[in-house]
Design an enzyme around this catalytic site. Structure first.
Site, short mmCIF file in Angstrom:
data_model
loop_
_atom_site.label_atom_id
_atom_site.label_comp_id
_atom_site.label_asym_id
_atom_site.label_seq_id
_atom_site.Cartn_x
_atom_site.Cartn_y
_atom_site.Cartn_z
N CYS A 154 1.10 -1.03 0.09
CA CYS A 154 0.07 0.22 0.17
C CYS A 154 0.76 1.17 -0.07
CB CYS A 154 -0.64 -0.04 0.93
SG CYS A 154 -2.29 -1.33 1.20
N ASN A 188 -10.16 -0.38 0.34
CA ASN A 188 -8.64 -0.64 0.01
C ASN A 188 -8.30 -0.32 -1.12
OD1 ASN A 188 -5.97 -0.64 -0.55
ND2 ASN A 188 -6.10 -0.89 2.58
N HIS A 210 -3.28 6.88 2.84
CA HIS A 210 -4.09 5.56 2.43
C HIS A 210 -5.16 5.22 2.48
CE1 HIS A 210 -3.55 1.63 0.80
NE2 HIS A 210 -4.16 1.20 2.73
N1 ACO Z 1 -18.16 -8.76 9.16
C1 ACO Z 1 -18.43 -9.80 10.51
N2 ACO Z 1 -17.72 -10.04 11.02
C2 ACO Z 1 -15.84 -9.58 11.58
C3 ACO Z 1 -15.63 -9.36 9.59
C4 ACO Z 1 -16.84 -9.10 8.88
N3 ACO Z 1 -16.39 -8.45 7.79
N4 ACO Z 1 -14.58 -9.13 9.56
C5 ACO Z 1 -13.91 -9.21 10.61
N5 ACO Z 1 -15.06 -9.60 11.87
C6 ACO Z 1 -15.56 -9.58 13.43
C7 ACO Z 1 -13.73 -10.43 13.63
O1 ACO Z 1 -14.21 -12.75 13.66
C8 ACO Z 1 -13.44 -10.70 15.35
O2 ACO Z 1 -15.09 -11.36 15.90
P1 ACO Z 1 -14.64 -11.46 17.75
O3 ACO Z 1 -14.58 -10.51 18.18
O4 ACO Z 1 -15.64 -13.00 17.72
O5 ACO Z 1 -13.31 -12.85 16.81
C9 ACO Z 1 -14.31 -8.76 15.22
O6 ACO Z 1 -15.23 -8.80 13.85
C10 ACO Z 1 -13.27 -8.68 15.68
O7 ACO Z 1 -12.78 -8.04 14.76
P2 ACO Z 1 -10.86 -6.92 14.31
O8 ACO Z 1 -10.09 -8.16 13.29
O9 ACO Z 1 -10.59 -7.03 15.67
O10 ACO Z 1 -12.27 -5.74 14.18
P3 ACO Z 1 -11.25 -4.19 13.73
O11 ACO Z 1 -12.37 -3.70 14.32
O12 ACO Z 1 -9.85 -4.48 13.84
O13 ACO Z 1 -11.37 -4.39 12.53
C11 ACO Z 1 -10.38 -4.28 10.29
C12 ACO Z 1 -10.87 -5.23 11.58
C13 ACO Z 1 -11.00 -3.32 9.63
C14 ACO Z 1 -9.58 -5.12 8.96
C15 ACO Z 1 -9.26 -3.59 10.64
O14 ACO Z 1 -8.42 -4.14 11.71
C16 ACO Z 1 -8.66 -2.89 9.94
O15 ACO Z 1 -8.72 -1.82 8.71
N6 ACO Z 1 -7.40 -2.73 9.88
C17 ACO Z 1 -5.81 -2.07 8.73
C18 ACO Z 1 -6.23 -2.27 7.82
C19 ACO Z 1 -4.93 -1.69 6.88
O16 ACO Z 1 -4.04 -0.51 7.01
N7 ACO Z 1 -4.14 -2.94 5.69
C20 ACO Z 1 -3.15 -1.90 5.13
C21 ACO Z 1 -2.99 -2.06 4.17
S1 ACO Z 1 -3.29 -3.08 3.33
C22 ACO Z 1 -2.06 -3.73 2.52
O17 ACO Z 1 -0.87 -3.54 2.33
C23 ACO Z 1 -2.33 -4.53 1.22
#
Ligand code: ACO
Length: 331
Positions: free
Chosen positions: A118, A288, A258
């Protein structure tokens, strides 16, 4: 040396391309166990674009590049260097940049890809800038392009709701009026590579029946860990880029981050930029798009008149590697 005499590299054209097909959160509810509510509140994404099966990364890159050249009034044959930032190349080799060269008729360019996930677009901008200042390159085309739908695990709800396809491009030339890239800061931390990667298909896990079964040809991400590092590193990079040219966030008109997650952007806004109003945000419509994310958002804001000539714009990115970077540009 006075500011006006310092040699700089400027953005002289921008362009972008989005595939037609829209995939909404409601569509995703039919594919994995998720809800529009979860995706909206956890990420800010409402819909994303998906390329056609026969539409590859270089097609989208070439479309964005042609638009950028058109806006710059520069012919493809005048391009000396093409850099494509991508983690979804048409194939492992040759580079996607070589395919773009052929598609747009940039017969005088030398071409290569940049791999920094990214952060790839900012890394590629920095590389193109160095080539131009070194003197061998007059006109560079820097493109971010991704077909992330081709590496999505459509059974993993934690990743498949996040990503989309598209491309953005800029044309760079040495500045004639002092405007251009004012400063930058780049960083990497390879010790955290395991938190965000695509393990299969390289020399570590060459394609096999087992790698297919283990779904190693798809993006893997420990989202909440990535989240924390993304906020910290993008704020730090932004501050360091500003420090390097003696400016503060008050001097910045727009921040183009980003586009990974609206909550990440809000966290950066509260630490770095003050008001969220100063951030260009389009992830609600495109998700993204990794390396394409910043040039897509920038081109949209240039074309709709938000970003104007003379505006100081701060680009900040974070991605797999880990990699991160910031670049301050006077448009
Ligand atoms: N729908 C419903 N529930 C979901 C989904 C979904 N699509 N995805 C995950 N959950 C659940 C998980 O299973 C978890 O359930 P649990 O608590 O029962 O275990 C709960 O939601 C919370 O999961 P987390 O991963 O802790 O959720 P978080 O608030 O962190 O959000 C996300 C996840 C959106 C991926 C976030 O962490 C994020 O944006 N991370 C950074 C992404 C990023 O910046 N990437 C960098 C660039 S990408 C690249 O370089 C290619």
């Amino acid at each position: 040396m006075s500011m006006a005499k310092q040699r700089r590299v400027a953005i002289v054209g921008t362009g972008s391309y989005l595939p037609e097909r829209v995939l909404t959160n409601a569509d995703l509810e039919k594919i994995v166990d998720t809800t529009d509510e979860w995706i909206r509140t956890r990420t800010g994404i409402l819909e994303r674009r998906l390329a056609r099966g026969d539409e590859v990364t270089s097609d989208m890159a070439a479309a964005a590049a042609s638009r950028a050249l058109e806006s710059a009034g520069i012919a493809p044959t005048e391009v000396d260097l093409i850099l494509v930032a991508t983690i979804t190349p048409d194939m492992p080799f040759p580079s996607t940049a070589c395919y773009v060269q052929d598609k747009i008729g940039a017969t005088n360019a030398f071409c290569m890809d940049v791999s920094a996930a990214c952060s790839g677009f900012i890394y590629a901008m920095e590389s193109a800038r160095a080539h131009i200042l070194a003197g061998g390159v007059k006109t560079a085309l820097v493109i971010g392009a991704e077909k992330l739908s081709s590496v999505m695990d459509w059974e993993d709800r934690a990743t498949c709701v996040l990503f989309g396809d598209g491309a953005g491009a800029v044309v760079l030339r040495e500045s004639t009026d002092g405007r251009g890239i004012l400063s930058s800061f780049m960083g990497s931390d390879g010790s955290l590579s395991h938190l965000l990667n695509l393990p299969g298909g390289g020399s570590r896990y060459p394609a096999s029946e087992q790698t297919l079964k283990d779904r190693l040809h798809c993006i893997k991400m420990t989202g909440n860990e990535v989240f924390k590092h993304a906020v910290r590193c993008m704020c730090d990079a932004g501050n360091r880029a500003l420090d390097r040219c003696g400016l503060t966030e008050d001097d910045v008109r727009w921040i183009v981050p980003h586009q990974a997650n609206l909550r990440i952007i809000q966290a950066i806004a509260s630490r770095l930029g003050g008001s969220i109003e100063r951030f260009i945000v389009n992830l609600d419509k495109v998700g993204n798009v990794s390396g394409a994310s910043i040039p897509l958002a920038l081109d949209e804001a240039v074309r709709d008149g938000r970003v104007k000539p003379g505006d100081k714009v701060l680009l900040v990115a974070f991605g797999g590697g880990f990699t991160w970077g910031a670049m301050l540009v006077e448009m």
